[in-house]
Design a protein around this motif. Structure first.
Motif, PDB file in Angstrom:
ATOM      1  N   VAL A  19       0.840  -1.196   0.000  1.00 27.09           N
ATOM      2  CA  VAL A  19       0.000   0.000   0.000  1.00 27.09           C
ATOM      3  C   VAL A  19       0.878   1.249   0.000  1.00 27.09           C
ATOM      4  O   VAL A  19       0.641   2.209  -0.749  1.00 27.09           O
ATOM      5  CB  VAL A  19      -0.946   0.000   1.220  1.00 27.09           C
ATOM      6  CG1 VAL A  19      -1.768   1.278   1.256  1.00 27.09           C
ATOM      7  CG2 VAL A  19      -1.861  -1.220   1.188  1.00 27.09           C
ATOM      8  N   ARG A  20       1.897   1.233   0.844  1.00 22.90           N
ATOM      9  CA  ARG A  20       2.833   2.362   0.910  1.00 22.90           C
ATOM     10  C   ARG A  20       3.486   2.614  -0.451  1.00 22.90           C
ATOM     11  O   ARG A  20       3.558   3.752  -0.927  1.00 22.90           O
ATOM     12  CB  ARG A  20       3.900   2.055   1.959  1.00 22.90           C
ATOM     13  CG  ARG A  20       4.968   3.113   2.119  1.00 22.90           C
ATOM     14  CD  ARG A  20       6.038   2.647   3.090  1.00 22.90           C
ATOM     15  NE  ARG A  20       6.876   1.619   2.511  1.00 22.90           N
ATOM     16  CZ  ARG A  20       7.971   1.860   1.796  1.00 22.90           C
ATOM     17  NH1 ARG A  20       8.333   3.107   1.541  1.00 22.90           N
ATOM     18  NH2 ARG A  20       8.704   0.865   1.341  1.00 22.90           N
ATOM     19  N   MET A  21       3.944   1.545  -1.084  1.00 31.41           N
ATOM     20  CA  MET A  21       4.598   1.701  -2.381  1.00 31.41           C
ATOM     21  C   MET A  21       3.606   2.041  -3.491  1.00 31.41           C
ATOM     22  O   MET A  21       3.976   2.658  -4.491  1.00 31.41           O
ATOM     23  CB  MET A  21       5.364   0.426  -2.721  1.00 31.41           C
ATOM     24  CG  MET A  21       6.651   0.250  -1.923  1.00 31.41           C
ATOM     25  SD  MET A  21       7.869   1.553  -2.220  1.00 31.41           S
ATOM     26  CE  MET A  21       8.305   1.226  -3.932  1.00 31.41           C
ATOM     27  N   ALA A  22       2.343   1.664  -3.315  1.00 32.89           N
ATOM     28  CA  ALA A  22       1.329   2.065  -4.288  1.00 32.89           C
ATOM     29  C   ALA A  22       1.228   3.582  -4.349  1.00 32.89           C
ATOM     30  O   ALA A  22       1.041   4.167  -5.422  1.00 32.89           O
ATOM     31  CB  ALA A  22      -0.019   1.451  -3.938  1.00 32.89           C
ATOM     32  N   ALA A  23       1.369   4.221  -3.196  1.00 33.68           N
ATOM     33  CA  ALA A  23       1.332   5.682  -3.181  1.00 33.68           C
ATOM     34  C   ALA A  23       2.555   6.258  -3.886  1.00 33.68           C
ATOM     35  O   ALA A  23       2.454   7.252  -4.618  1.00 33.68           O
ATOM     36  CB  ALA A  23       1.264   6.182  -1.734  1.00 33.68           C
TER      37      ALA A  23
END
Length: 654
Positions: free
Chosen positions: A423-427
């Motif tokens: 999720v963090r890397m999706a941002a």
């Protein structure tokens, strides 16, 4: 030259002082004889090494040795197998190249230079302020689909892109993922291996760069290619083992991958970290730093070159466009009835699927609980099951949105924690994904704390440019489900297991960043801010306190991020006191979101936070809220307490 444009391709001679065939003899040639082509590819591999060394040297940092091991693998791929239009990155027929070992970014940027996408001047601005050539690739560059560098993510995301090609787009593009051997220790890689093998994603090729050395020493299996082969084949993949510096073997392996029609392919390549430069080749201690003597290394590699690759164009398709849709006919619920917000989500996303053909839903084997089952009943061709593999589920959502699909990924709120790095890397990837976490808070009841999402609001609030929504009733949940599809970035909808009263009419509007005032009068002395299940507790408390002559304003802060700052400031000015109540730990949740509104103002209202502070056990939902101190009785007590504090004398010495 501005990144995104391409310099005019020129034919010329090698710019280096070392040995090398003339450029015209090496480049832009169709296959005429094996020796000429072999030499061309070897020269190109050396050029990529040289430019990786130069880029890291100019930056004073970077990972040139990790780039040098895979240079031949990328030279052959781009020259003879990749299908990509660098002038039109959104072309629907383009292949996708994902650099999972994102620290090897000098190699990717050197490849872009060889393809004519960036200039040498841009290459040497690597890692400089304002340059889109960052230390690890991000979609600031138009040819980069997703951010990489948090290892173990490229292959799972690549599986999502390949899934789109095989099951939705039905186009012949291929997905190529370059993986490092260190990241093969990540469990997410094996989630991807299992999923892609089971799904038969023959359009996916993983190129495993087995260079033996990690950051601080040898990797788990070193150069034991057979160990990797056994593991990969166990998940149903086609495998090819090669010498990663023999361009003929590499070329043959890519051809076999393209010919494989039933299974994904893993090319397991034995390589040398720092290949071509004796000072660092297969040497420990050289990871993540520029070469000590870059000029000498460039000379040993044969000097600078300026070879160009004419990457083959894709065969078909045009610019990818998100499919259009019609008006969404959302489900509606009568005021006074009861319905679970998870049910409203399920029916709303199914209705969204009717109206918007770009909607897809991803499940972690809990569709019956999250109510994503309503979507699969109506749109089975756009529903994808990932079983208990939350990392792969989120990664696939990121991959699907690369291709223009609008994904909703649903599981228990608590289990999103397993996939938080994705999720963090999706941002970081600027990805547009919609997450849904059901079974939130202690209100789930008897299942106990392992199933309770109590950290999710804090976690998702911390994600860059995210949206965090927590509706209290079915109509608001349905409206917000549809609204998420229009939002850019990471959106999170928190839903409830149990039924809650319907307090809003079916025509009520709900905007991201808004809130609703459910109780208000000119004589209000305290504002209670709640979300989800605690909205109903706050309403019950306000009604009880009204009988005592205590006016309480109730705000439903269904949008926790962005929170409705203007309404909260107005309430604080008019009532002077705020109590927040939430079914979440006190750290990082609704209470902190409200307090943040007043962090930069001169006038701060008297505040009190009610949240779950003790570790819950098993009990009914009503007992859980009472024990946690977030039920109507606790809200009443908090309101009386915050009013009483103003009339109590200050303690001595305070």
């Amino acid at each position: 030259m501005r990144p995104g444009s391409r310099p005019r391709r020129m034919r010329g001679t090698s710019a280096g002082s070392g040995p090398g065939l003339p450029f015209a003899a090496l480049c832009h040639m169709r296959r005429k004889n094996t020796m000429t082509d072999r030499q061309r590819l070897k020269e190109l591999g050396q050029q990529l090494r040289v430019d990786a060394v130069r880029a890291a040297d100019a930056a004073g940092s970077g990972h040139p040795t990790s780039s040098m091991s895979a240079a031949d693998l990328m030279a052959v791929l781009a020259s003879d197998h990749l299908r990509y239009d660098f002038d039109e990155p959104s072309h629907s027929g383009n292949d996708h190249l994902i650099l999972s070992k994102g620290h090897a970014s000098p190699l990717l940027y050197a490849l872009y230079k060889a393809c004519g996408a960036i200039s040498d001047e841009e290459l040497l601005r690597y890692r400089k302020l304002g340059s889109p050539l960052e230390g690890h690739p991000t979609p600031r560059l138009p040819w980069v689909d997703v951010a990489t560098g948090s290892l173990g993510q490229g292959l799972p995301i690549g599986a999502g892109v390949a899934l789109a090609g095989a099951s939705l787009d039905r186009l012949p593009y291929r997905v190529w993922v370059l993986c490092g051997d260190s990241e093969l220790a990540e469990g997410s890689v094996w989630e991807a291996m299992e999923y892609a093998g089971q799904a038969g994603l023959a359009n996916l090729t993983a190129v495993l760069d087995i260079n033996r050395l990690g950051q601080r020493g040898p990797t788990r299996h070193g150069w034991d290619l057979d160990a990797y082969r056994r593991r990969v084949e166990a998940f149903g993949w086609h495998t090819v083992e090669v010498d990663g510096h023999d361009v003929d073997e590499i070329d043959a392996a890519y051809r076999r991958a393209r010919e494989e029609a039933e299974r994904p392919t893993a090319i397991i390549a034995r390589t040398v970290k720092g290949a071509g430069v004796s000072a660092v080749a297969d040497q420990e201690g050289a990871h993540g730093k520029p070469l000590a003597d870059a000029e000498r290394a460039v000379s040993e590699l044969g000097g600078r070159r300026d070879l160009r690759i004419d990457v083959a164009l894709p065969d078909s398709g045009g610019v990818r466009q998100r499919p259009g849709g019609s008006r969404v006919d959302l489900p509606t619920y009568a005021v006074g009835g009861e319905e679970a917000t998870r049910d409203a989500f399920g029916r709303a996303v199914a209705a969204l699927g009717d109206a918007r053909p770009d909607t897809v839903v991803l499940d972690g084997e809990v569709a019956d609980s999250t109510r994503a089952k309503f979507f699969v009943d109506q749109h089975p061709d756009r529903f994808f099951e990932f079983y208990i593999a939350e990392q792969q589920m989120i990664a696939a959502a990121v991959g699907l949105q690369v291709r223009g699909w609008t994904p909703y990924a649903a599981t228990f709120a608590a289990f999103l924690a397993r996939a938080y790095d994705f999720v963090r890397m999706a941002a970081v990837s600027r990805a547009d994904i919609n997450l849904v976490g059901s079974h939130a808070g202690v209100s789930i009841g008897e299942d106990g704390p392992s199933q309770m999402g109590l950290e999710d609001i804090a976690a998702l609030r911390a994600v860059h440019n995210s949206v965090v929504l927590h509706p209290c009733d079915a109509n608001s949940a349905a409206r917000l489900t549809a609204g998420m599809a229009e939002h850019d970035g990471v959106s999170y909808l928190r839903t409830l297991r149990g039924k809650t009263p319907v307090v809003y009419g079916p025509d009520e509007g709900f905007e991201i960043g808004g809130s609703k005032v459910l109780r208000s009068s000119a004589s209000d002395r305290v504002t209670v801010v709640a979300a989800g299940a605690t909205v109903h507790e706050a309403l019950a408390a306000a009604d009880a306190l009204a009988g005592e002559g205590i006016g309480v304003r109730v705000i439903d802060a269904y949008s926790i991020k962005p929170v409705d700052a203007p309404r909260l400031r107005a309430a604080a000015e008019e009532t002077g006191r705020i109590v927040t109540v939430e079914d979440h730990w006190p750290e990082g949740g609704l209470g902190d979101a409200v307090l943040d509104v007043f962090a930069d103002t001169r006038s701060t209202p008297r505040t009190m936070k009610l949240a779950v502070t003790g570790m819950p056990g098993s009990a009914t939902p009503e007992e859980q809220r009472r024990e946690a101190g977030i039920d109507a009785g606790a809200v009443e007590a908090a309101v009386r307490g915050i009013l009483r504090q103003e009339h109590e004398p200050a303690a001595a010495g305070s």
